[in-house]
Write a protein that holds these residues in place. Structure first.
Motif, PDB file in Angstrom:
ATOM      1  N   GLY A   3       0.794  -1.277  -0.001  1.00 28.99           N
ATOM      2  CA  GLY A   3      -0.133   0.054  -0.034  1.00 28.99           C
ATOM      3  C   GLY A   3       0.923   1.355  -0.114  1.00 28.99           C
ATOM      4  O   GLY A   3       0.278   2.490   0.274  1.00 28.99           O
ATOM      5  N   TYR A   4       2.042   1.220  -0.337  1.00 30.11           N
ATOM      6  CA  TYR A   4       3.118   2.101  -0.155  1.00 30.11           C
ATOM      7  C   TYR A   4       2.813   3.332   0.744  1.00 30.11           C
ATOM      8  O   TYR A   4       2.792   4.471   0.314  1.00 30.11           O
ATOM      9  N   CYS A   5       2.911   2.761   2.160  1.00 32.90           N
ATOM     10  CA  CYS A   5       2.532   3.665   3.216  1.00 32.90           C
ATOM     11  C   CYS A   5       3.849   4.244   4.067  1.00 32.90           C
ATOM     12  O   CYS A   5       3.725   5.117   4.638  1.00 32.90           O
ATOM     13  N   GLY A   6       4.763   3.474   3.770  1.00 35.91           N
ATOM     14  CA  GLY A   6       6.288   3.983   4.304  1.00 35.91           C
ATOM     15  C   GLY A   6       6.413   3.557   5.706  1.00 35.91           C
ATOM     16  O   GLY A   6       7.445   4.082   6.439  1.00 35.91           O
ATOM     17  N   ALA A   7       5.323   2.749   6.323  1.00 41.71           N
ATOM     18  CA  ALA A   7       5.472   2.264   7.780  1.00 41.71           C
ATOM     19  C   ALA A   7       6.880   1.533   7.712  1.00 41.71           C
ATOM     20  O   ALA A   7       7.854   1.736   8.692  1.00 41.71           O
TER      21      ALA A   7
ATOM     22  N   VAL B  36       9.734   1.997   6.115  1.00 36.73           N
ATOM     23  CA  VAL B  36      10.674   2.915   6.148  1.00 36.73           C
ATOM     24  C   VAL B  36      11.076   3.448   7.288  1.00 36.73           C
ATOM     25  O   VAL B  36      12.160   3.700   7.689  1.00 36.73           O
ATOM     26  N   GLY B  37      10.022   3.906   8.100  1.00 37.44           N
ATOM     27  CA  GLY B  37      10.169   4.536   9.513  1.00 37.44           C
ATOM     28  C   GLY B  37      10.745   3.322  10.444  1.00 37.44           C
ATOM     29  O   GLY B  37      11.181   3.819  11.592  1.00 37.44           O
ATOM     30  N   VAL B  38      10.655   2.021  10.238  1.00 35.88           N
ATOM     31  CA  VAL B  38      10.981   1.159  11.330  1.00 35.88           C
ATOM     32  C   VAL B  38      12.266   0.448  11.098  1.00 35.88           C
ATOM     33  O   VAL B  38      13.144  -0.078  11.969  1.00 35.88           O
TER      34      VAL B  38
ATOM     35  N   LEU C 185      15.567   0.936   3.525  1.00 32.97           N
ATOM     36  CA  LEU C 185      14.392   1.179   2.669  1.00 32.97           C
ATOM     37  C   LEU C 185      14.122   2.576   2.043  1.00 32.97           C
ATOM     38  O   LEU C 185      14.478   3.701   2.998  1.00 32.97           O
ATOM     39  N   GLU C 186      13.433   2.764   0.944  1.00 32.85           N
ATOM     40  CA  GLU C 186      13.055   3.889   0.436  1.00 32.85           C
ATOM     41  C   GLU C 186      11.844   3.946  -0.516  1.00 32.85           C
ATOM     42  O   GLU C 186      11.683   2.854  -1.140  1.00 32.85           O
ATOM     43  N   LEU C 187      11.019   4.528  -0.057  1.00 39.80           N
ATOM     44  CA  LEU C 187       9.925   4.763  -0.920  1.00 39.80           C
ATOM     45  C   LEU C 187       9.823   5.677  -1.944  1.00 39.80           C
ATOM     46  O   LEU C 187       9.884   6.971  -1.547  1.00 39.80           O
ATOM     47  N   VAL C 188       9.602   5.401  -3.237  1.00 43.34           N
ATOM     48  CA  VAL C 188       9.423   6.233  -4.217  1.00 43.34           C
ATOM     49  C   VAL C 188       8.080   6.370  -4.955  1.00 43.34           C
ATOM     50  O   VAL C 188       7.988   5.135  -5.610  1.00 43.34           O
TER      51      VAL C 188
ATOM     52  N   CYS D 154       4.280  -4.483   8.516  1.00 44.45           N
ATOM     53  CA  CYS D 154       3.764  -4.112   7.309  1.00 44.45           C
ATOM     54  C   CYS D 154       2.399  -4.342   7.573  1.00 44.45           C
ATOM     55  O   CYS D 154       1.518  -5.542   7.560  1.00 44.45           O
TER      56      CYS D 154
END
Lengths: 59, 391
Positions: free
Chosen positions: A10-14, A16-18, A24-27, A47
């Motif tokens: 769901g490309y929420c970026g949780a 990346v934060g943990v 990890l990187e969300l683009v 996730c």
């Protein structure tokens, strides 16, 4: 290594934060996993959609 | 490219910081990695009327609904009603974040900030050991944006702090993992925000229903990371909706992570400030982050203007930000962290007992703190360790 099921993410970026090592990187809708990944599995567990999995390397 | 201040992230915190700094004469660049500001949403969109109105004039274009209050349900269905002005920072207006976030970014642009979308921060620029701006990727090209100060408003995914040596990585107990549906159901109460507690429904979190008008609502839930498993939020939400509103029509899906770590050790470094979710300033009990981010953004914008003008953009020059946010929003964030750590340990029986204990009390005019005070008076043994929070 971490595998991303892009049909589920769901490309929420949780994740990346943990991530403890910034691997990890969300683009936009695309989650990148870098070689820095230590396979700790924290992102897999957290996730919200269950899009991540930790799989044994082949060979 | 050269500017005074570069802000990473055009959410409410970043846009308020950019606008405030620009209004004080700063040359500001506001970066947003997405090509569309505000979309996709990662939010339940509830805010208190009074606090929002103290920071920005409410505009019907980005208000989806107004509510009268909140209804809070124990696992067995017993409940209390709280009035809108007392229900805390998440209840009052339900926003349309896609429009709200754009409006705030446009306000920043009107104040003089240069907004750059589809521009993703890659790392801090350094010279002689000090931070000198941001390296970014814009439409696939690498650009260097030199600045005296970098404000990281890059949300739950924040990297700016980590690049500056502030460890903002969230441990499993420091994040609520969430899923939400925007749905249509005839049973939606358009006048009340609803909160459902229960370890079966949402372990270490809660289910919410925030109405958006004409029987539309954001219905979602958060699970504390330490008790989650892969995909749990989406599974639990589907179960809740299937059982309680089987006829619901789901028109949008949202997922996200909300920091509930409470205040982190520091939110500034040499030439760097963190704002909003990036600074883990979201509320550990409610998960609300919009208003704290906006308020922190305004403080950061004021402090950065003073720091740049005085020529001291090191830790000393930015220290006023650290002090001011901790003295204002920080106190409640710290209190609510204690509350969260306690409440996530309660069983459903405990939650039911607490709810039954206040059934005979009139809590409709109480705020959260007042209600907690009553709960402690009625349940001294169970809540003994929380008494310092209401003194």
């Amino acid at each position: 290594m971490i595998t991303v099921n892009r049909y589920v993410c769901g490309y929420c970026g949780a994740c990346v934060g943990v991530c403890p090592v910034c691997a990890l990187e969300l683009v936009e809708t695309w989650l990148e996993v870098s070689d820095e990944c230590i396979e700790c599995g924290r992102c897999v567990r957290l996730c919200p959609t269950g899009a991540l999995s930790l799989e044994e390397a082949q060979g | 490219m050269r500017c005074d201040v570069v802000v990473v992230g055009a959410g409410p915190g970043g846009s308020m910081a950019a606008k405030t700094a620009a209004e004080r004469g700063m040359n500001v660049v506001l970066l947003e990695k997405r090509q569309e500001i505000g979309d996709p949403v990662r939010c339940a969109e509830g805010v208190s009327k009074a606090r929002l109105s103290s920071m920005i004039k409410p505009d019907p274009r980005w208000i989806a609904a107004e509510v009268k209050g909140a209804r809070l349900y124990a696992p067995d269905g017993s409940n209390v009603v709280m009035s809108e002005d007392k229900s805390g920072d998440e209840v009052g207006y339900v926003l349309e974040r896609k429009i709200f976030d754009r409006a705030l970014a446009m306000d920043a642009a009107r104040a003089g900030a240069r907004v750059m979308v589809k521009t993703r921060a890659l790392d801090l620029l350094r010279a002689n050991g000090s931070v000198k701006g941001i390296r970014a990727m814009r439409y696939g090209e690498i650009i260097d944006i030199e600045a005296d100060v970098v404000i990281g408003a890059d949300g739950v995914e924040s990297k700016v702090g980590r690049w500056a040596g502030i460890d903002t990585a969230l441990k499993p107990g420091d994040i609520e993992v969430c899923a939400q549906f925007l749905l249509y159901d005839k049973g939606i109460d358009d006048e009340y925000c609803e909160f459902f507690l229960g370890n079966e429904l949402a372990p270490g979190g809660y289910v919410w229903s925030f109405p958006k008008g004409e029987h539309l609502a954001n219905v979602g839930l958060g699970v504390i990371g330490s008790r989650s498993e892969p995909g749990a939020p989406v599974k639990l939400l589907r179960r809740f909706v299937e059982r309680r509103m089987p006829e619901a029509r789901i028109v949008e899906m949202v997922v996200g992570g909300v920091p509930v770590s409470g205040p982190i050790e520091r939110t500034i470094a040499d030439g760097v400030m963190l704002v909003g979710d990036a600074a883990r300033q979201s509320d550990p009990i409610t998960g609300g982050g919009i208003l704290n981010a906006m308020q922190a953004g305004m403080i950061a914008g004021e402090v950065v203007a003073d720091a740049v003008s005085s020529g001291d953009t090191g830790v000393e020059g930015l220290m006023a930000y650290e002090k001011r946010w901790r003295e204002s929003i920080g106190k409640q964030i710290a209190r609510h962290l204690d509350l969260k750590e306690f409440f996530i340990r309660l069983s459903d029986d405990d939650l039911n007992k607490l709810m039954h204990s206040i059934q005979s009390e009139d809590v409709s005019k109480m705020d959260l703190r007042g209600m907690l005070r009553v709960l402690i008076r009625l349940n001294p043994k169970m809540l003994w360790e929380l008494r310092h929070l209401v003194m």
